[in-house]
Scaffold this motif. Sequence first.
Motif, PDB file in Angstrom:
ATOM      1  N   SER A 123      34.610  55.406  43.916  1.00  0.00           N
ATOM      2  CA  SER A 123      35.756  54.843  44.052  1.00  0.00           C
ATOM      3  C   SER A 123      35.818  53.247  44.251  1.00  0.00           C
ATOM      4  CB  SER A 123      36.427  55.484  45.546  1.00  0.00           C
ATOM      5  OG  SER A 123      35.325  54.983  46.561  1.00  0.00           O
ATOM      6  N   HIS A 124      34.667  52.936  44.208  1.00  0.00           N
ATOM      7  CA  HIS A 124      34.483  51.335  44.184  1.00  0.00           C
ATOM      8  C   HIS A 124      34.495  50.844  42.563  1.00  0.00           C
ATOM      9  CE1 HIS A 124      34.115  51.491  48.402  1.00  0.00           C
ATOM     10  NE2 HIS A 124      33.049  52.351  48.270  1.00  0.00           N
ATOM     11  N   TRP A 125      34.557  51.821  41.610  1.00  0.00           N
ATOM     12  CA  TRP A 125      34.231  51.174  40.234  1.00  0.00           C
ATOM     13  C   TRP A 125      35.751  50.419  39.901  1.00  0.00           C
ATOM     14  CZ3 TRP A 125      36.853  51.990  35.631  1.00  0.00           C
ATOM     15  CH2 TRP A 125      36.058  51.508  34.299  1.00  0.00           C
ATOM     16  N   ARG A 126      35.259  49.360  39.216  1.00  0.00           N
ATOM     17  CA  ARG A 126      36.343  48.589  38.564  1.00  0.00           C
ATOM     18  C   ARG A 126      35.937  47.585  37.435  1.00  0.00           C
ATOM     19  NH1 ARG A 126      39.526  51.113  41.053  1.00  0.00           N
ATOM     20  NH2 ARG A 126      41.128  50.228  42.533  1.00  0.00           N
ATOM     21  N   HIS A 127      36.630  47.847  36.484  1.00  0.00           N
ATOM     22  CA  HIS A 127      36.231  47.171  35.212  1.00  0.00           C
ATOM     23  C   HIS A 127      37.477  46.449  34.637  1.00  0.00           C
ATOM     24  CE1 HIS A 127      34.096  47.184  31.418  1.00  0.00           C
ATOM     25  NE2 HIS A 127      35.119  46.798  30.796  1.00  0.00           N
ATOM     26  N   HIS A 128      37.413  45.128  34.466  1.00  0.00           N
ATOM     27  CA  HIS A 128      38.740  44.180  34.447  1.00  0.00           C
ATOM     28  C   HIS A 128      38.788  44.179  32.814  1.00  0.00           C
ATOM     29  CE1 HIS A 128      40.820  40.286  35.559  1.00  0.00           C
ATOM     30  NE2 HIS A 128      41.533  41.307  35.104  1.00  0.00           N
ATOM     31  N   VAL A 129      39.671  44.495  32.402  1.00  0.00           N
ATOM     32  CA  VAL A 129      39.956  44.302  30.751  1.00  0.00           C
ATOM     33  C   VAL A 129      41.064  43.162  30.832  1.00  0.00           C
ATOM     34  CG1 VAL A 129      40.970  45.347  28.674  1.00  0.00           C
ATOM     35  CG2 VAL A 129      39.638  46.585  30.231  1.00  0.00           C
ATOM     36  N   VAL A 130      40.697  42.028  30.100  1.00  0.00           N
ATOM     37  CA  VAL A 130      41.648  40.926  30.002  1.00  0.00           C
ATOM     38  C   VAL A 130      41.999  40.897  28.394  1.00  0.00           C
ATOM     39  CG1 VAL A 130      41.940  38.385  30.098  1.00  0.00           C
ATOM     40  CG2 VAL A 130      40.933  39.318  31.743  1.00  0.00           C
ATOM     41  N   VAL A 131      43.415  40.612  27.946  1.00  0.00           N
ATOM     42  CA  VAL A 131      43.754  40.675  26.635  1.00  0.00           C
ATOM     43  C   VAL A 131      44.171  39.247  26.395  1.00  0.00           C
ATOM     44  CG1 VAL A 131      45.462  41.546  24.663  1.00  0.00           C
ATOM     45  CG2 VAL A 131      44.317  43.077  26.752  1.00  0.00           C
ATOM     46  N   ILE A 132      43.745  38.640  25.690  1.00  0.00           N
ATOM     47  CA  ILE A 132      44.405  37.183  25.236  1.00  0.00           C
ATOM     48  C   ILE A 132      45.456  37.543  24.257  1.00  0.00           C
ATOM     49  CG2 ILE A 132      43.892  34.992  24.240  1.00  0.00           C
ATOM     50  CD1 ILE A 132      40.934  35.623  24.895  1.00  0.00           C
ATOM     51  N   ALA A 133      46.710  36.788  24.366  1.00  0.00           N
ATOM     52  CA  ALA A 133      47.938  36.682  23.416  1.00  0.00           C
ATOM     53  C   ALA A 133      47.958  35.345  23.237  1.00  0.00           C
ATOM     54  CB  ALA A 133      49.149  37.203  24.189  1.00  0.00           C
ATOM     55  N   ASP A 134      48.027  35.016  21.803  1.00  0.00           N
ATOM     56  CA  ASP A 134      48.076  33.457  21.095  1.00  0.00           C
ATOM     57  C   ASP A 134      49.308  33.650  20.518  1.00  0.00           C
ATOM     58  OD1 ASP A 134      47.309  31.174  20.775  1.00  0.00           O
ATOM     59  OD2 ASP A 134      45.967  31.328  19.816  1.00  0.00           O
ATOM     60  N   GLU A 135      49.660  32.479  19.979  1.00  0.00           N
ATOM     61  CA  GLU A 135      51.001  32.230  19.049  1.00  0.00           C
ATOM     62  C   GLU A 135      50.790  33.046  17.684  1.00  0.00           C
ATOM     63  OE1 GLU A 135      53.563  30.486  19.391  1.00  0.00           O
ATOM     64  OE2 GLU A 135      53.189  29.839  21.264  1.00  0.00           O
ATOM     65  N   GLY A 136      51.665  33.894  17.432  1.00  0.00           N
ATOM     66  CA  GLY A 136      51.657  34.768  16.244  1.00  0.00           C
ATOM     67  C   GLY A 136      50.988  36.050  16.575  1.00  0.00           C
TER      68      GLY A 136
ATOM     69  N   ASP B 148      41.283  47.449  35.806  1.00  0.00           N
ATOM     70  CA  ASP B 148      42.354  46.341  36.211  1.00  0.00           C
ATOM     71  C   ASP B 148      42.466  45.613  34.728  1.00  0.00           C
ATOM     72  OD1 ASP B 148      42.000  46.870  38.909  1.00  0.00           O
ATOM     73  OD2 ASP B 148      39.912  45.536  38.940  1.00  0.00           O
ATOM     74  N   PHE B 149      43.915  45.241  34.641  1.00  0.00           N
ATOM     75  CA  PHE B 149      44.276  44.901  33.387  1.00  0.00           C
ATOM     76  C   PHE B 149      45.037  43.552  33.539  1.00  0.00           C
ATOM     77  CE2 PHE B 149      47.409  44.813  29.971  1.00  0.00           C
ATOM     78  CZ  PHE B 149      46.572  45.041  28.741  1.00  0.00           C
ATOM     79  N   THR B 150      44.854  42.604  32.714  1.00  0.00           N
ATOM     80  CA  THR B 150      45.431  41.294  32.677  1.00  0.00           C
ATOM     81  C   THR B 150      45.820  40.857  31.324  1.00  0.00           C
ATOM     82  OG1 THR B 150      44.524  40.540  34.768  1.00  0.00           O
ATOM     83  CG2 THR B 150      45.401  38.754  33.303  1.00  0.00           C
ATOM     84  N   ILE B 151      46.922  40.457  31.098  1.00  0.00           N
ATOM     85  CA  ILE B 151      47.445  39.631  29.761  1.00  0.00           C
ATOM     86  C   ILE B 151      47.382  38.221  30.184  1.00  0.00           C
ATOM     87  CG2 ILE B 151      49.053  39.129  27.921  1.00  0.00           C
ATOM     88  CD1 ILE B 151      50.048  42.003  28.589  1.00  0.00           C
ATOM     89  N   CYS B 152      46.630  37.199  29.246  1.00  0.00           N
ATOM     90  CA  CYS B 152      46.439  35.976  29.456  1.00  0.00           C
ATOM     91  C   CYS B 152      46.809  35.274  28.050  1.00  0.00           C
ATOM     92  CB  CYS B 152      45.297  35.404  29.911  1.00  0.00           C
ATOM     93  SG  CYS B 152      43.860  35.558  28.859  1.00  0.00           S
ATOM     94  N   ALA B 153      47.224  33.955  28.227  1.00  0.00           N
ATOM     95  CA  ALA B 153      47.629  33.233  26.988  1.00  0.00           C
ATOM     96  C   ALA B 153      47.152  31.728  27.143  1.00  0.00           C
ATOM     97  CB  ALA B 153      48.733  33.264  26.796  1.00  0.00           C
ATOM     98  N   PRO B 154      46.890  31.046  26.168  1.00  0.00           N
ATOM     99  CA  PRO B 154      47.008  29.612  26.319  1.00  0.00           C
ATOM    100  C   PRO B 154      47.745  28.800  26.785  1.00  0.00           C
ATOM    101  CG  PRO B 154      46.969  29.998  24.032  1.00  0.00           C
ATOM    102  CD  PRO B 154      46.893  31.199  24.852  1.00  0.00           C
TER     103      PRO B 154
END
Length: 327
Positions: free
Chosen positions: A6-19, A45-51
């Motif tokens: 129940s403590h398992w967490r895996h953080h996925v981060v997606v990078i979005a860039d121009e185009g 856990d999921f996050t979208i990030c960008a510059p």
Amino acid sequence: MSHRSSHWRHHVVVIADEGSNPFELGVATELFGLRRPELDRPWYDFTICAPHLDVRMHGGMFTLSGTAGLEAVDGADTVIVPNRPDPETHPSPAVLDAVRRAAGRGARLVSFCTGAFTLAAAGVLDGRPTATHWRWAALFAARHPEVLLRPDVLFVDDGDVLTAAGSAAALDLGLHLIRRDHGAEVANAVSRRLVFAAHRDGGQRQFIERPVPPVPDTSLAPVLAWAQQHLDRSLTVADLAARAAVSQATLHRRFQTELGTTPLAWLTAERVALACRLIERGELRLDAVARAAGLGTASNLRTQMRRRTGLNPTAYRRRFGPAVRAT
């Protein structure tokens, strides 16, 4: 029942860039970002990030705003790098720096389609096998001769770096990652939600010339469904051909045309997938698993599982078996 604590967490981060292409961003969101209460287990856990605060997606279709900054990459377990429909455009230095930092601390790196250009530009693909879209394979090979490009496959799993070919192959690779993290049962459940093929092996060809059939269903679907229900039998290619009412040579051609693989390779992959499910459900007797999956002996089971999953049955049970549920 959960394979994960129940403590398992895996953080996925997606990078979005121009185009960036919205489809690949949508694939990542669908697979890793949506809650899945029906699975009764901790999800990603999921996050979208960008510059930048505002990022224009491909063709100016829309502008993405409200994302995290690139510092989110520094806390990710898996980083999905941006792709570009036009790989002639180089990734931004800030994105490349973020990817290099992630690689330096051992994060899992993933690219969809032309995202391989981003990984290569960051210098993390040198000497490693890689997939990218067939349309850009020649450009990629010319620009990055230090990378071991595999131009025909759907995706490549090289441990901590995974690369998919075209847009649809992003779904194949995403389900493969879920299978690695959670096991075959969970990956199959997610694929059913997507109404998508549960498993296409990464080594299958990515581009298959397939004209629109001139008559109703002449596909392999009926014989595939039949074979999946009789994997405990000693099925041969001749058996499949007889069921399809075609010659073995015709069956081989149809498998190559429709699936990009051979009948024997498909049959073996299905047997291993069934064996994995049986182990996940708690079957401890390797001989029984081998018989039920049509693999004959425990020795052959070990060989085929290691070849296709990278794990022997004992290691697979330790990672995905029901005993993990109590942790």
